[in-house]
Scaffold this motif. Sequence first.
Motif, short mmCIF file in Angstrom:
data_model
loop_
_atom_site.label_atom_id
_atom_site.label_comp_id
_atom_site.label_asym_id
_atom_site.label_seq_id
_atom_site.Cartn_x
_atom_site.Cartn_y
_atom_site.Cartn_z
N LEU A 166 146.37 63.81 25.40
CA LEU A 166 145.01 63.85 25.92
C LEU A 166 144.96 63.29 27.33
N SER A 167 144.31 64.03 28.22
CA SER A 167 144.22 63.65 29.63
C SER A 167 143.00 62.77 29.86
N TYR A 168 143.19 61.66 30.55
CA TYR A 168 142.09 60.74 30.82
C TYR A 168 142.08 60.39 32.31
N TYR A 169 140.98 59.79 32.76
CA TYR A 169 140.86 59.46 34.18
C TYR A 169 139.99 58.22 34.35
N GLY A 170 140.11 57.58 35.50
CA GLY A 170 139.31 56.40 35.80
C GLY A 170 139.86 55.16 35.12
N ASP A 171 139.11 54.07 35.25
CA ASP A 171 139.52 52.79 34.67
C ASP A 171 139.24 52.75 33.17
N PHE A 172 140.01 51.95 32.47
CA PHE A 172 139.68 51.58 31.10
C PHE A 172 138.58 50.52 31.18
N ARG A 173 137.52 50.71 30.40
CA ARG A 173 136.36 49.83 30.48
C ARG A 173 136.16 49.09 29.16
N TYR A 174 135.46 47.96 29.25
CA TYR A 174 135.19 47.14 28.06
C TYR A 174 133.70 47.22 27.73
N LEU A 175 133.40 47.37 26.43
CA LEU A 175 132.02 47.33 25.95
C LEU A 175 131.88 46.18 24.97
N GLY A 176 130.91 45.30 25.20
CA GLY A 176 130.65 44.16 24.32
C GLY A 176 129.29 44.28 23.68
N TYR A 177 129.20 44.02 22.39
CA TYR A 177 127.97 44.28 21.65
C TYR A 177 127.25 43.03 21.16
N ASN A 178 127.83 41.85 21.29
CA ASN A 178 127.26 40.67 20.64
C ASN A 178 127.03 39.51 21.60
N PRO A 179 126.01 38.69 21.31
CA PRO A 179 125.81 37.47 22.11
C PRO A 179 126.93 36.47 21.81
N PRO A 180 127.19 35.54 22.72
CA PRO A 180 128.31 34.60 22.54
C PRO A 180 128.15 33.67 21.34
N TYR A 181 126.92 33.46 20.88
CA TYR A 181 126.70 32.54 19.75
C TYR A 181 126.82 33.24 18.40
N GLN A 182 127.09 34.56 18.39
CA GLN A 182 127.33 35.25 17.12
C GLN A 182 128.80 35.11 16.75
N LEU A 183 129.09 34.51 15.61
CA LEU A 183 130.46 34.24 15.22
C LEU A 183 131.08 35.31 14.33
N PHE A 184 130.25 36.05 13.59
CA PHE A 184 130.76 37.00 12.61
C PHE A 184 130.34 38.42 12.97
N GLU A 185 131.07 39.39 12.41
CA GLU A 185 130.78 40.81 12.61
C GLU A 185 130.65 41.17 14.09
N ARG A 186 131.59 40.68 14.88
CA ARG A 186 131.57 40.98 16.31
C ARG A 186 132.21 42.35 16.56
N ARG A 187 131.69 43.05 17.55
CA ARG A 187 132.16 44.40 17.88
C ARG A 187 132.52 44.48 19.36
N ASN A 188 133.73 44.88 19.63
CA ASN A 188 134.21 45.07 20.99
C ASN A 188 134.88 46.44 21.08
N GLU A 189 134.82 47.06 22.25
CA GLU A 189 135.46 48.36 22.43
C GLU A 189 136.08 48.47 23.81
N VAL A 190 137.17 49.22 23.88
CA VAL A 190 137.76 49.63 25.14
C VAL A 190 137.64 51.14 25.20
N ILE A 191 137.14 51.66 26.32
CA ILE A 191 136.93 53.10 26.45
C ILE A 191 137.53 53.61 27.74
N VAL A 192 137.79 54.91 27.78
CA VAL A 192 138.24 55.57 29.01
C VAL A 192 137.73 57.01 28.98
N ALA A 193 137.39 57.54 30.15
CA ALA A 193 136.86 58.90 30.23
C ALA A 193 137.96 59.93 29.98
#
Length: 199
Positions: A166-193
Amino acid sequence: MKIFIITVIILIGIFVLFQIYTIMSINKTETQAYKVIKVEEKFEIRHYPAATMAMISSTSKSYRDLGSSGFGKLAKYIFGGNSEQKQIAMTSPVHMDISDTKSTMAFVLPSAYNQTNLPKPNDSSISIITTEPEYVAVIQFGGFASNESIEKHKAILENELKNKGLSYYGDFRYLGYNPPYQLFERRNEVIVALNWNSK
């Protein structure tokens, strides 16, 4: 001793209730719209339509530095630091594009807003942008994000894309879904176009 134990139990109960409330609040938060196109073993392919975001640019070269310098500025804008002193609802995820040259951090704005009906930021370093629709590859992980965990999952995703041809381009980016005080069920993602339309 009995008073101490009772106090500890009460504090633990308050902490647990706070975490449950936080998770419930996050589940009600508007999340940036996307459509899942394909699910692979370690990643998935999504299509993101255009979205309106508030963004800052930075010379920061790490997740920690970009987060500490950018989050407060963007939060101030949506909490009333704008031409109308208007409160704008927090959404998820927070976008971070971290590179050695120029890094950016962006808040996705609620879908009810666009560039014509948003108040102007008081801070001139904040830009209101509209992203282009795109296909992306996404790898997800839990826990608290760090430079190391982001780089680890970037390497896994990059290797998977190469193995799939699969061909991709640009930077790999980070997506964060939770506030810093949430300790459980945290969701993080790395994406690229992806160059998905060419397939």
